[in-house]
Design an enzyme around this catalytic site. Structure first.
Site, short mmCIF file in Angstrom:
data_model
loop_
_atom_site.label_atom_id
_atom_site.label_comp_id
_atom_site.label_asym_id
_atom_site.label_seq_id
_atom_site.Cartn_x
_atom_site.Cartn_y
_atom_site.Cartn_z
N HIS A 120 5.55 2.53 -6.05
CA HIS A 120 4.10 2.38 -5.93
C HIS A 120 3.43 1.88 -7.21
CE1 HIS A 120 4.52 3.89 -2.00
NE2 HIS A 120 4.32 5.18 -2.20
N HIS A 163 -2.57 4.07 1.28
CA HIS A 163 -1.71 5.26 1.38
C HIS A 163 -2.46 6.47 1.96
CE1 HIS A 163 1.68 7.85 0.44
NE2 HIS A 163 2.35 6.82 -0.05
N GLU A 166 2.05 2.75 6.18
CA GLU A 166 1.68 1.83 5.12
C GLU A 166 2.13 0.41 5.48
OE1 GLU A 166 3.51 3.80 1.54
OE2 GLU A 166 3.71 5.38 3.02
C1 GLA Z 1 5.74 6.96 0.02
C2 GLA Z 1 7.18 6.99 -0.11
C3 GLA Z 1 7.61 8.40 -0.05
C4 GLA Z 1 6.86 9.24 -1.05
C5 GLA Z 1 5.38 9.09 -0.83
C6 GLA Z 1 4.56 9.79 -1.86
O1 GLA Z 1 5.19 6.56 1.11
O2 GLA Z 1 7.85 6.20 0.82
O3 GLA Z 1 8.98 8.49 -0.29
O4 GLA Z 1 7.20 8.84 -2.33
O5 GLA Z 1 5.01 7.77 -0.86
O6 GLA Z 1 4.89 11.13 -1.98
#
Ligand code: GLA
Length: 397
Positions: A150, A224, A362
């Site tokens: 991210h 997100h 997402e």
């Molecule tokens: C995402 C990832 C997960 C986790 C979340 C945040 O969507 O795919 O593995 O890291 O973010 O907790």
């Protein structure tokens, strides 16, 4: 200068809100039009804003409330472009806030698992925090074991975005922009990113992303939000009926990195071509479910590569009747079933978020694309403009 003029468009739109409400808003010390107790929740169309505290560096943060013609509100802060609240009616017209989050900025400055945030520069993982582009090797921030997740240690979820409110015929909108310096978190090129949120008069959240760069780079922007269509904090999401319009997914290894394979969903717990309760197969004895600790996988949308918006997801919560459809121009979608939520986050209204209390969907390019030439490319070059659109459409049945 009066308080409206001092904030330009924001002030103007707040004025629209106040005029349409037939009420007067007050000005705080900083010259910002603020919501008064009397105009809160009255359903006037427009955007209002109020101070939302200060980030770690002391910079002031604001909270915007976008109210559509149906009187339904969406709340967004310019810290991380985070959607802090989204009020959606059930089949009887009863409104609930369907996104997880915190009541105060402090919650987001603390240990927030990307609640509601814009994620960038690169949503999802880049293996080993490293990629090669045009023969140059780039080392990125490694914030997830050896991987870059991210956007790194300080991704777009943790920066303050420039914000401008607008009123459009479709509904109130918030324009966000952020200039990420060349080399930020290890990524090449100065990247100018823009995100427009429109909360339409038909209860659709339209998210338009665009970006330009000064050097060849890689970009993957997403949103997100954690959803619970029964209302944030009101139990787990395992009973939601989910349909994903995908015939394939990208299997992952035990550290969540795609193996490179695109595997058919048929005969696996990843088969959501027809609606299934999220909890139905989440405990299945299946290697992929084990690797993801539940669902944490990128789905290859059936419409990947086609022009325009295509339907990616339909999800319904049987008790309330709330339905969310997701339409996107992106080739993939990460379905994450909130497996890392561990009761340590105390959310809005003091509600504790336990495991599986929210899910994320997402829209994105596939994880680790910079190291996977066979996946759709997320390379952006000077002179090009990245454009991507996703809509979250709410209704009830
Ligand atoms: C995402 C990832 C997960 C986790 C979340 C945040 O969507 O795919 O593995 O890291 O973010 O907790």
């Amino acid at each position: 200068m009066n308080c409206w003029a001092s904030r330009g468009v924001v002030g103007f739109v707040s004025l629209v809100l106040v005029l349409s409400a037939g009420l007067l808003a007050s000005c705080d010390k900083g010259g910002l039009p603020t919501e008064t107790a009397s105009n809160k929740g009255i359903g006037a169309t427009g955007v209002s804003s109020r101070p939302f505290g200060a980030a770690a560096d002391g910079k002031k943060v604001e909270l915007f409330t976008l109210t559509n013609a149906r009187g339904h509100a969406m709340r967004v802060t310019n810290y991380g472009g985070i959607i802090t609240g989204l009020d959606v009616p059930d089949r009887d017209g009863k409104v609930a806030d369907v996104v997880l989050g915190f009541d105060t900025l402090d919650g987001y400055l603390g240990k927030s698992p990307y609640f509601g945030a814009i994620v960038g520069r690169y949503g999802n993982r880049i293996a080993g925090g490293k990629f090669t582009l045009d023969g140059n090797v780039y080392m990125l921030a490694q914030n997830n074991g050896p991987n870059c997740l991210h956007g790194g240690l300080k991704g777009f979820d943790k920066v303050i975005w420039q914000a401008e409110a607008r009123q459009t015929p479709q509904g109130p909108a918030l324009h966000l922009s952020y200039v990420s310096a060349d080399g930020e978190e290890g990524f090449p090129g100065e990247l100018t990113a823009r995100v427009v949120y429109t909360w339409t008069n038909r209860d659709e959240l339209r998210v338009e992303y665009s970006a330009t760069t000064t050097k060849p780079t890689v970009v993957n922007l997403t949103q997100h939000s954690y959803f619970n269509l029964a209302g944030a904090g009101n139990g787990d999401i395992l009973g939601h009926k989910l349909q994903i319009f995908a015939d394939g997914f990208t299997p992952i290894d035990p550290v969540f990195i795609p193996t490179g394979e695109i595997r058919g969903v048929a005969g696996t717990p990843m088969d959501f071509r027809r609606p299934h309760a999220i909890g139905e197969r989440i405990g299945a004895a299946d290697e992929q479910i084990r690797n993801g600790l539940g669902y944490d996988h990128n789905f290859v949308l059936r419409t990947a590569g086609s022009a325009g918006l295509s339907r990616a997801v339909r999800v319904a919560e049987p008790k309330s009747g709330r339905v969310m459809e997701i339409w996107t121009t992106e080739p993939g979608i990460q379905f994450y079933s909130g497996n890392f939520l561990d009761s340590t986050n105390v959310g809005k209204g003091h509600k504790v978020y336990h495991k599986n209390y929210g899910f994320c969907l997402e829209t994105q390019h596939y994880p680790d694309s910079p190291n996977r030439p066979a996946f759709p490319s997320c390379v952006l070059r000077p002179g090009q403009t990245l454009r991507s659109v996703t809509e979250f459409r709410f209704s009830a049945e």
